[in-house]
Each structure stands twice: as structure tokens, then as C-alpha cells.
Design a protein around this motif. Structure first.
Motif, PDB file in Angstrom:
ATOM      1  N   ALA A 147       0.993  -1.567  -0.043  1.00 17.66           N
ATOM      2  CA  ALA A 147      -0.034   0.033   0.056  1.00 17.66           C
ATOM      3  C   ALA A 147       0.889   1.485  -0.316  1.00 17.66           C
ATOM      4  CB  ALA A 147      -1.099   0.280   1.253  1.00 17.66           C
ATOM      5  N   GLU A 148       2.068   1.195   0.546  1.00 20.04           N
ATOM      6  CA  GLU A 148       2.974   2.423   0.621  1.00 20.04           C
ATOM      7  C   GLU A 148       4.192   2.358  -0.946  1.00 20.04           C
ATOM      8  OE1 GLU A 148       1.826   3.281   3.594  1.00 20.04           O
ATOM      9  OE2 GLU A 148       1.037   2.147   4.203  1.00 20.04           O
ATOM     10  N   ILE A 149       3.781   1.937  -1.942  1.00 22.45           N
ATOM     11  CA  ILE A 149       4.174   1.637  -3.428  1.00 22.45           C
ATOM     12  C   ILE A 149       4.313   3.316  -3.893  1.00 22.45           C
ATOM     13  CG2 ILE A 149       2.534   0.618  -4.182  1.00 22.45           C
ATOM     14  CD1 ILE A 149       6.053  -0.701  -5.557  1.00 22.45           C
ATOM     15  N   GLU A 150       3.079   3.914  -3.393  1.00 24.73           N
ATOM     16  CA  GLU A 150       2.882   5.263  -3.995  1.00 24.73           C
ATOM     17  C   GLU A 150       3.401   6.131  -3.548  1.00 24.73           C
ATOM     18  OE1 GLU A 150      -1.720   5.810  -3.984  1.00 24.73           O
ATOM     19  OE2 GLU A 150      -2.086   3.773  -4.552  1.00 24.73           O
ATOM     20  N   LYS A 151       4.082   6.010  -2.125  1.00 25.66           N
ATOM     21  CA  LYS A 151       5.122   7.232  -2.127  1.00 25.66           C
ATOM     22  C   LYS A 151       5.984   7.283  -2.213  1.00 25.66           C
ATOM     23  CE  LYS A 151       2.624   6.524   2.519  1.00 25.66           C
ATOM     24  NZ  LYS A 151       2.904   6.172   3.248  1.00 25.66           N
ATOM     25  N   THR A 323     -17.239  -8.088  10.239  1.00 22.24           N
ATOM     26  CA  THR A 323     -16.610  -8.489   8.854  1.00 22.24           C
ATOM     27  C   THR A 323     -16.512  -7.780   7.732  1.00 22.24           C
ATOM     28  OG1 THR A 323     -16.711 -10.492   9.842  1.00 22.24           O
ATOM     29  CG2 THR A 323     -15.567 -10.405   7.602  1.00 22.24           C
ATOM     30  N   LEU A 324     -17.589  -7.029   7.389  1.00 25.31           N
ATOM     31  CA  LEU A 324     -18.236  -6.353   6.005  1.00 25.31           C
ATOM     32  C   LEU A 324     -17.373  -5.464   6.196  1.00 25.31           C
ATOM     33  CD1 LEU A 324     -19.324  -5.952   3.628  1.00 25.31           C
ATOM     34  CD2 LEU A 324     -21.951  -5.276   5.145  1.00 25.31           C
ATOM     35  N   LEU A 328     -14.576  -3.451   3.657  1.00 24.49           N
ATOM     36  CA  LEU A 328     -14.501  -2.416   2.985  1.00 24.49           C
ATOM     37  C   LEU A 328     -13.713  -1.116   2.921  1.00 24.49           C
ATOM     38  CD1 LEU A 328     -18.949  -1.851   3.255  1.00 24.49           C
ATOM     39  CD2 LEU A 328     -17.602  -2.443   1.255  1.00 24.49           C
ATOM     40  N   ALA A 329     -13.168  -1.444   4.121  1.00 30.62           N
ATOM     41  CA  ALA A 329     -12.248  -0.670   4.556  1.00 30.62           C
ATOM     42  C   ALA A 329     -11.195  -0.448   3.529  1.00 30.62           C
ATOM     43  CB  ALA A 329     -12.422  -0.931   6.495  1.00 30.62           C
ATOM     44  N   LYS A 330     -10.744  -2.488   3.443  1.00 33.69           N
ATOM     45  CA  LYS A 330     -10.157  -2.680   3.591  1.00 33.69           C
ATOM     46  C   LYS A 330      -9.958  -2.389   1.528  1.00 33.69           C
ATOM     47  CE  LYS A 330      -7.436  -5.865   6.893  1.00 33.69           C
ATOM     48  NZ  LYS A 330      -7.314  -6.897   6.600  1.00 33.69           N
ATOM     49  N   ALA A 337      -5.103  -1.378   8.537  1.00 32.37           N
ATOM     50  CA  ALA A 337      -4.092  -2.193  10.089  1.00 32.37           C
ATOM     51  C   ALA A 337      -5.912  -3.182  11.049  1.00 32.37           C
ATOM     52  CB  ALA A 337      -3.118  -2.446  10.760  1.00 32.37           C
ATOM     53  N   SER A 338      -6.216  -3.817  10.294  1.00 27.78           N
ATOM     54  CA  SER A 338      -7.028  -5.113  11.057  1.00 27.78           C
ATOM     55  C   SER A 338      -7.007  -6.145  10.165  1.00 27.78           C
ATOM     56  CB  SER A 338      -8.470  -4.600  11.255  1.00 27.78           C
ATOM     57  OG  SER A 338      -9.602  -5.023  11.980  1.00 27.78           O
TER      58      SER A 338
END
Length: 378
Positions: A147-151, A323-324, A328-330, A337-338
Motif C-alpha cells: 500500500a505504500e509503494i505509491e509514496k 467483517t463487512l 470495505l475499509a481494506k 490494519a485490522s
């Protein structure tokens, strides 16, 4: 008993308002409990991401180290001494440190650099693109695609950057099992290149990674390393050490615990009060059942069935809703982080059982005191 349970179920769902209030209270409490503990589990997993991704069986470090990010460099003689211990198959160094890259656009970005042993490359990540042998090429680095590669402005093979006035080139795109915690991109290179490019103290070995000849040698290796004044821990023990640090030596564990307790108290109070009101409104019906021959223990089982059915239904709805929400958050926040674990689900289930027992106790006390005569007289 089957008929009594059927009556209990109809009494429960007949008052849709009270039944809905019970379900909403328990569902909301379970949702908060699972959500809070899942965030905590996700944070602990991310905090141990380097340990998970490297995958070494034994880690040797300074005893003062609490987390993998706060390494304390060790003298070179420690590695030589460890290699001479009976039961050690091989031992290699690992460099772990922070650096600041100057990107092709001219902007700067902090990164975590992991320097792998030049000979074995122990702990190397799985490549999505490129050839692992290219890491030995001049200025070669691997970048982790997370997720951090865009930085890093979405680098590709051949992308160049500057690190402490040294030229670096991306020679591979890799993936890892766990993402980091602090939102910092990760780069892999060789150990010698890492200590050459990044300013460091007199000692440069962050950790020593050990492969034992067999599992029975692990305890002996720990004892011998302790004689040197250093600490040897297994992969699992190191992750537990990191978890203990975040649980008890930072405010994170306390805050999550307080939120979980508050969620439990909310569910307990709402369900207890609503269930008590439900029992009061149906007291005449329980009295009528008692008058026609229903025994006290049968009425108790009816109430336990009602409370248990409501609690388990609310538990299922709460877990499903959590769970839903995490899913959706991910989807929108890949670095969210969950992680729902069996421990989280078990803890929430235990608390729901306590809520059900408490609600049942309130109802049973009231119903057992009722006399059929009072019901019919009213």
C-alpha cells in the motif's frame, strides 16, 4: 419442552420493538468489541511484519531491543562466536535501518532498508517482477509492492533514485506476507551495500539470523548466546516480545482495552434493561403458564432460551457487520490494519455469554417470584 420453547420463541419475537432493541444493543456491542480487538490484532501483526517476512527461525539481538524497528547494532565478533556454537547450521547478518530517498521528481521520501546477507540472501521476498540475481548488480534494490509503494511514485524496474548521494536502481518488484505498521515503504538490498550507502555507527549488524541444525538445539543456542551477553529468541518469541511491548509499554493496549470494556458495558446495560422490561410486560403470560402446570425449572429454561437466542443472533449479526466493514475499509484503504482472529471471536463470544447470563438472571428472578393467584387476581 419443545412446545415451551416454541411458546418462548413466539413471546420473544411477538413484540418486534423489544426484540429489535435487544438485537441492536447486542449487535452494536459485539461490533465494537470485535472491531477494537481486530484493530489491535492488525496493529500487532503489522508491527511484526519484518519478523514475519524474513522468517528466520532464531533471531539474535541486544537484550534491550523491544521492537524490530528499534535495533541496536552488535559487534562483528558476535556473529563469529554464534557460528562456532554447536547446533548452529549457519548464521548470517541482517541490516535494518531507515533512510531518506531523493526521488526522480526531486521530492524526498523516508524508507526502511533491509540489507540481506550477500551470500545466502536469507529472508529475501518473493519477486513479482525481475530476477533475484540482479540484486548483486551495481546499485541494485528491490522494492516491496504494498500500500505504500505509491509514496515512491510507483517505481518500476529501472527506476533510479538517490540515497545519501549514491545512485540506486530498482531491479525487482517484490511482495511480502505482512505490510508494515508506520506507512513507510520498504526496500531490500545486500548487506554490504546497505552499510555502504547508509551512515551508521561503528557496529552495523542489526540482527543475526540463525538456522539451527535441529529444533532440539534451540535451547542450547539460547544459553550460549546468553553467555555472550546477547539474546536469542525464536520467530514466535520475537513476535510475542513485540506484542508485549505494544500491549503493556505503550498507550495502545490500554486504549483498546478501555474501548472493549465500554462496548461490553453498553451491551450489558442495554440488553439487561430491555430484557427486564420484556419480562415485566409478559409476566402475566408466565404466570398463566405456571398456573396450568409449568414447573419453575421449565420457566427458567424458557427464559434462558430467549436470552441465549437473542445473544447468539446478535453475536452473528455483530461479527458479520464487523467483517463487512473491515472488508470495505481494506478495499478503499489497503494499509488499513485490522485482522479478525479466533482469539477476537472467542473473546467476543465469551462476553456475549456473560450478557446472556446476566439477562437470564434478571428475568429468572422476576418470574420465579410470581404467583398465579396474583396474575388472575389482577
Amino acid at each position: 419442552m419443545k412446545g415451551l420453547f416454541k411458546i418462548a420463541f413466539k413471546l420473544l419475537v411477538n413484540d418486534k420493538g423489544k426484540f429489535a432493541a435487544l438485537l441492536i444493543g447486542i449487535t452494536f456491542a459485539v461490533f465494537l468489541m470485535v472491531q477494537m480487538t481486530s484493530i489491535f490484532s492488525g496493529v500487532l501483526q503489522s508491527a511484526s511484519s519484518v519478523v514475519i517476512n524474513i522468517g528466520a527461525k532464531i533471531w539474535i539481538m541486544d537484550p534491550a531491543v523491544n521492537t524490530v524497528a528499534n535495533s541496536i547494532p552488535m559487534p562483528d565478533y558476535v556473529q563469529d562466536a554464534v557460528r562456532s556454537i554447536a547446533g548452529v547450521k549457519y548464521a548470517v547478518p541482517l541490516y535494518s535501518g531507515g533512510a531518506t530517498l531523493k526521488l526522480r521528481s526531486g521530492s524526498f521520501q523516508s524508507v526502511t532498508v533491509l540489507g540481506l546477507d550477500d551470500t545466502s540472501l536469507l529472508g529475501r521476498p518473493e519477486l513479482l517482477e525481475g530476477n533475484i540475481e540482479d540484486i548483486f548488480a551495481e546499485n541494485g534494490f528491490l522494492v516491496v509492492k504494498d500500500a505504500e509503494i505509491e509514496k515512491l511514485q510507483n517505481p518500476h524496474i529501472g527506476t533510479e533514485f538517490e540515497l545519501n548521494d549514491n545512485r540506486g536502481v530498482i531491479v525487482g518488484i517484490a511482495k511480502v506476507a505482512a505490510n508494515g505498521l508506520f506507512g513507510i515503504p520498504s526496500l531490500y538490498t545486500t548487506y554490504n551495500r546497505a552499510i555502504q550507502y547508509i551512515p551508521s555507527s561503528r557496529f552495523t549488524t542489526s540482527y543475526i539470523l540463525v538456522e539451527p541444525k535441529d529444533d532440539s538445539s534451540i535451547e542450547f543456542i539460547k544459553q550460549e548466546v546468553a553467555k555472550l551477553g546477547y539474546l536469542a529468541v525464536t520467530n514466535t518469541e520475537f513476535r510475542d516480545k513485540i506484542s508485549t511491548y505494544y500491549k503493556y509499554k505503550t498507550g495502545l493496549g490500554t486504549n483498546i482495552l478501555l474501548m472493549t470494556i465500554i462496548s461490553f458495558v453498553v451491551g450489558l446495560s442495554i440488553s439487561g434493561q430491555t430484557f427486564y422490561t420484556f419480562i415485566l410486560e409478559n409476566l402475566d403470560k408466565f404466570g398463566a403458564l405456571k398456573a396450568i402446570g409449568a414447573k419453575s425449572h421449565e420457566l427458567m429454561l424458557m427464559i434462558v432460551f430467549q436470552a441465549g437466542f437473542t445473544a447468539l443472533t446478535g453475536y452473528g449479526l455483530g461479527v458479520g457487520l464487523c467483517t463487512l466493514m473491515i472488508y470495505l475499509a481494506k478495499m478503499r484503504l489497503p494499509n488499513y490494519a485490522s485482522a479478525i482472529t479466533y482469539t477476537n471471536l472467542g473473546l467476543a463470544f465469551l462476553m456475549v455469554l456473560i450478557i446472556a447470563i446476566f439477562s437470564s438472571y434478571i428475568g429468572v428472578r422476576k418470574v420465579l417470584k410470581i404467583e398465579p393467584f396474583d396474575v388472575f387476581r389482577g
